[in-house]
Design an enzyme around this catalytic site. Structure first.
Site, PDB file in Angstrom:
ATOM      1  N   ARG A 155     -23.413  24.427  54.702  1.00  0.00           N
ATOM      2  CA  ARG A 155     -23.713  25.747  54.131  1.00  0.00           C
ATOM      3  C   ARG A 155     -24.076  25.657  52.645  1.00  0.00           C
ATOM      4  O   ARG A 155     -23.735  26.531  51.851  1.00  0.00           O
ATOM      5  CB  ARG A 155     -22.530  26.701  54.325  1.00  0.00           C
ATOM      6  CG  ARG A 155     -22.169  26.982  55.767  1.00  0.00           C
ATOM      7  CD  ARG A 155     -23.328  27.643  56.528  1.00  0.00           C
ATOM      8  NE  ARG A 155     -22.953  27.886  57.920  1.00  0.00           N
ATOM      9  CZ  ARG A 155     -23.143  27.011  58.898  1.00  0.00           C
ATOM     10  NH1 ARG A 155     -23.729  25.853  58.638  1.00  0.00           N
ATOM     11  NH2 ARG A 155     -22.776  27.280  60.133  1.00  0.00           N
ATOM     12  N   GLU A 162     -19.155  33.120  52.364  1.00  0.00           N
ATOM     13  CA  GLU A 162     -20.446  32.569  52.766  1.00  0.00           C
ATOM     14  C   GLU A 162     -21.614  33.346  52.163  1.00  0.00           C
ATOM     15  O   GLU A 162     -22.608  32.746  51.772  1.00  0.00           O
ATOM     16  CB  GLU A 162     -20.552  32.539  54.294  1.00  0.00           C
ATOM     17  CG  GLU A 162     -21.830  31.905  54.802  1.00  0.00           C
ATOM     18  CD  GLU A 162     -21.806  31.648  56.296  1.00  0.00           C
ATOM     19  OE1 GLU A 162     -22.856  31.789  56.934  1.00  0.00           O
ATOM     20  OE2 GLU A 162     -20.733  31.292  56.826  1.00  0.00           O
ATOM     21  N   SER A 201     -20.880  36.209  59.213  1.00  0.00           N
ATOM     22  CA  SER A 201     -19.610  35.539  58.906  1.00  0.00           C
ATOM     23  C   SER A 201     -19.356  35.592  57.403  1.00  0.00           C
ATOM     24  O   SER A 201     -20.160  35.072  56.628  1.00  0.00           O
ATOM     25  CB  SER A 201     -19.643  34.090  59.383  1.00  0.00           C
ATOM     26  OG  SER A 201     -19.813  34.029  60.783  1.00  0.00           O
TER      27      SER A 201
END
Length: 305
Positions: free
Chosen positions: A119, A297, A196
């Site tokens: 990520r 995130e 998310s």
């Protein structure tokens, strides 16, 4: 200046952004190369991501099928190395075309130069680069890439490592995502989220041992081996076992999704302040219960957690 495309993974403070917002609306997908390694697609940064994924499958290519249903633009995918169901874009990206704001020039960054990680990439939280186009090298095959995600394999009825038609993987992933409120649907309030909210923590062996010491009656958490002896643990499991179940409501019109504990949703009248207050409550609860600090995130603009 804030460069914004789809905005699906962005949380903006209640005071807005104190500057100029540039909306990226470029479109276009074309085949830049075709050889024994497969097909090289060059996609404009503003091209809707899921439209591009569908286009590649319709044209007999595989490598992105497990990333179906993700909202946002194609140019956003390398920024945080978008991934889901055992695939991530770093596996197929060959190069990223960028505008270098420091040097006032267009450059082409190779895969190593992008510094992809879980990520993350050289582009994330870095205002120097504006993504213009992305090159994806895909396999010319109607069959999917090897299935790497256990939940997806179970739903498909195959073993890890097997291949099935890419179209079947796409259809199955869309069903799985819809079941978690992760496919945009105006009739489903659980889809009013940024997806998310927390990344899955990657723990050192020592940190993992400390978590196991704190489990008590929580049961054994699912986990996966990660590079360099680390262990990846699902944030959703930690959140739920820390006392924040599906549908848990925060103050001010925000709540955890009724379908998926990783998604924080807008229930009407909610503000960014209310959203971040709920996120802090969850983060602090997981830290107090397991000693693990969760990290957001989404990109946070003019606000912080």
């Amino acid at each position: 200046m804030l460069v914004l495309a789809g905005g699906s993974n962005v949380v903006i403070g209640d005071d807005g952004f104190p500057g100029t917002v540039v909306l990226l609306r470029t479109r276009g997908v074309h085949v830049a190369d075709r050889d024994a390694r497969g097909v090289l697609f060059r996609v404009a940064a503003g091209e809707p991501w899921d439209d591009f994924v569908a286009h590649t499958i319709e044209n007999g290519c595989s490598g992105l099928e497990a990333l179906s249903g993700i909202p946002g633009s194609s140019g956003a995918t390398p920024i945080q190395n978008v991934g889901a169901y055992g695939q991530e874009v770093a596996q197929t990206i060959e190069a990223v075309h960028v505008y270098d704001r420091h040097e006032d020039e267009v450059r082409v960054l190779s895969l190593p130069e992008c510094r992809f990680a879980y990520r993350s990439s050289i582009f994330k939280n870095n205002e120097r680069w504006v993504v213009l186009e992305v090159d994806f090298r895909l396999t010319l095959s109607a069959d999917s890439a090897p299935i790497r995600y256990a939940e997806l394999a179970r739903r498909l009825g195959v073993e890890i490592g097997e291949r099935v038609p890419a179209k079947q993987v796409r259809e199955t992933v869309l069903q799985l995502r819809a079941g978690k409120g992760m496919v945009l649907d105006p009739a489903d309030p659980d889809t009013q989220s940024v997806g998310s909210f927390f990344t899955n923590p990657v723990l050192s062996a020592q940190e993992w041992a400390a978590v196991q010491d704190r489990l008590v009656d929580a049961g054994e958490p699912p986990s996966w081996p990660a590079p360099n002896g680390t262990v990846k643990v699902p944030a959703a499991w930690l959140i739920e076992k820390a006392g924040f179940g599906k549908g848990y409501a925060g103050a001010g019109g925000v709540a955890i999704s009724s379908k998926h504990t990783l998604a924080l949703t807008h229930r009407g009248g909610g503000t960014t302040t209310a959203l971040l207050d709920l996120a802090r409550e969850i983060r602090d609860g997981v830290r107090d219960r397991f000693g693990v600090v969760l990290h957001p995130e989404p990109v946070l603009v003019n606000c912080s957690l």
